[in-house]
Structures are given as structure tokens and as C-alpha cells.
Design a protein around this motif. Sequence first.
Motif, PDB file in Angstrom:
ATOM      1  N   UNK A  16     104.098 111.249  67.521  1.00  0.00           N
ATOM      2  CA  UNK A  16     104.464 109.831  67.584  1.00  0.00           C
ATOM      3  C   UNK A  16     103.708 109.081  66.503  1.00  0.00           C
ATOM      4  N   UNK A  17     104.419 108.285  65.727  1.00  0.00           N
ATOM      5  CA  UNK A  17     103.824 107.471  64.668  1.00  0.00           C
ATOM      6  C   UNK A  17     103.972 106.008  65.056  1.00  0.00           C
ATOM      7  N   UNK A  18     102.851 105.290  65.177  1.00  0.00           N
ATOM      8  CA  UNK A  18     102.896 103.892  65.612  1.00  0.00           C
ATOM      9  C   UNK A  18     102.825 102.908  64.455  1.00  0.00           C
ATOM     10  N   UNK A  19     102.651 103.387  63.254  1.00  0.00           N
ATOM     11  CA  UNK A  19     102.642 102.509  62.098  1.00  0.00           C
ATOM     12  C   UNK A  19     101.294 102.455  61.419  1.00  0.00           C
ATOM     13  N   UNK A  20     101.291 101.868  60.243  1.00  0.00           N
ATOM     14  CA  UNK A  20     100.076 101.712  59.456  1.00  0.00           C
ATOM     15  C   UNK A  20      99.532 100.301  59.613  1.00  0.00           C
ATOM     16  N   UNK A  21      98.358 100.072  59.082  1.00  0.00           N
ATOM     17  CA  UNK A  21      97.779  98.736  59.064  1.00  0.00           C
ATOM     18  C   UNK A  21      97.093  98.376  60.360  1.00  0.00           C
ATOM     19  N   UNK A  22      96.782  97.108  60.465  1.00  0.00           N
ATOM     20  CA  UNK A  22      96.016  96.614  61.607  1.00  0.00           C
ATOM     21  C   UNK A  22      96.805  96.750  62.904  1.00  0.00           C
ATOM     22  N   UNK A  23      98.072  96.392  62.895  1.00  0.00           N
ATOM     23  CA  UNK A  23      98.875  96.462  64.116  1.00  0.00           C
ATOM     24  C   UNK A  23      99.001  97.899  64.618  1.00  0.00           C
ATOM     25  N   UNK A  24      99.235  98.831  63.722  1.00  0.00           N
ATOM     26  CA  UNK A  24      99.310 100.235  64.113  1.00  0.00           C
ATOM     27  C   UNK A  24      97.995 100.738  64.670  1.00  0.00           C
ATOM     28  N   UNK A  25      96.887 100.295  64.066  1.00  0.00           N
ATOM     29  CA  UNK A  25      95.559 100.689  64.550  1.00  0.00           C
ATOM     30  C   UNK A  25      95.305 100.134  65.939  1.00  0.00           C
ATOM     31  N   UNK A  26      95.702  98.884  66.176  1.00  0.00           N
ATOM     32  CA  UNK A  26      95.509  98.280  67.495  1.00  0.00           C
ATOM     33  C   UNK A  26      96.356  98.982  68.545  1.00  0.00           C
ATOM     34  N   UNK A  27      97.609  99.277  68.223  1.00  0.00           N
ATOM     35  CA  UNK A  27      98.490  99.955  69.180  1.00  0.00           C
ATOM     36  C   UNK A  27      97.954 101.346  69.516  1.00  0.00           C
ATOM     37  N   UNK A  28      97.605 102.128  68.507  1.00  0.00           N
ATOM     38  CA  UNK A  28      97.077 103.470  68.738  1.00  0.00           C
ATOM     39  C   UNK A  28      95.766 103.447  69.496  1.00  0.00           C
ATOM     40  N   UNK A  29      94.875 102.524  69.138  1.00  0.00           N
ATOM     41  CA  UNK A  29      93.587 102.418  69.815  1.00  0.00           C
ATOM     42  C   UNK A  29      93.761 101.966  71.259  1.00  0.00           C
ATOM     43  N   UNK A  30      94.711 101.077  71.503  1.00  0.00           N
ATOM     44  CA  UNK A  30      94.957 100.614  72.872  1.00  0.00           C
ATOM     45  C   UNK A  30      95.491 101.742  73.744  1.00  0.00           C
ATOM     46  N   UNK A  31      96.403 102.531  73.215  1.00  0.00           N
ATOM     47  CA  UNK A  31      96.929 103.674  73.971  1.00  0.00           C
ATOM     48  C   UNK A  31      95.801 104.642  74.303  1.00  0.00           C
ATOM     49  N   UNK A  32      94.977 104.949  73.320  1.00  0.00           N
ATOM     50  CA  UNK A  32      93.842 105.840  73.566  1.00  0.00           C
ATOM     51  C   UNK A  32      92.839 105.250  74.538  1.00  0.00           C
ATOM     52  N   UNK A  33      92.589 103.932  74.451  1.00  0.00           N
ATOM     53  CA  UNK A  33      91.649 103.276  75.352  1.00  0.00           C
ATOM     54  C   UNK A  33      92.168 103.277  76.787  1.00  0.00           C
ATOM     55  N   UNK A  34      93.478 103.115  76.970  1.00  0.00           N
ATOM     56  CA  UNK A  34      94.052 103.185  78.315  1.00  0.00           C
ATOM     57  C   UNK A  34      93.842 104.584  78.895  1.00  0.00           C
TER      58      UNK A  34
END
Length: 87
Positions: free
Chosen positions: A57-75
Motif C-alpha cells: 500500500x502506498x499512501x503518498x509522498x510528502x507531509x500528508x503521506x507521512x502523517x497518514x502512514x505514521x497515524x496508521x502505524x501509531x494506531x
Amino acid sequence: MEPFAGFGIIAILIIGGIAGWLAGLIVRGYGLGIIGNIAVGVVGAFIGAWLLGRLGIFVGNGVLGAIVGATIGAVVLLLIIGLFRRA
């Protein structure tokens, strides 16, 4: 895949804080304060990058992609912490 490639330390802390805060909202009852949210968000970013990479799964590059990926991992991290707290 490196979750924070190209970001400075301040950006990493801000992204981690946002991701940890969002994860705390998603997984109710896990408010950890600002330092805890940052820690959960930063660790979650590495978990999210690994997990999403394994799933293709690719959530995108940049700040928004980092926030989405980090949020999924944090959950995921908060759910694991919750399992150990109950035991």
C-alpha cells in the motif's frame, strides 16, 4: 522505505505529534500527553512504513503521506499497547 526521508528533526517531531494525537483520537482512551503522542507517532511511522510496505500500500509522498502512514502505524502501536495493558 524510510518514513521520514528528507524531513528535518523539527518536522519529524511535528509529524509524530500530529500522528500520535490522531491515533489517540481514533483509539479512544489513549491520551498520552504531548511527549507520549510524539513518541507514539514517530515509532508508529516506522511501524506504518513497514506494515504498509509489506501490504503493498502506498499512501503518498510528502507531509500528508507521512502523517497518514505514521497515524496508521501509531494506531497499530496503541492497539498492541492496549493488549499488554489488559493482560
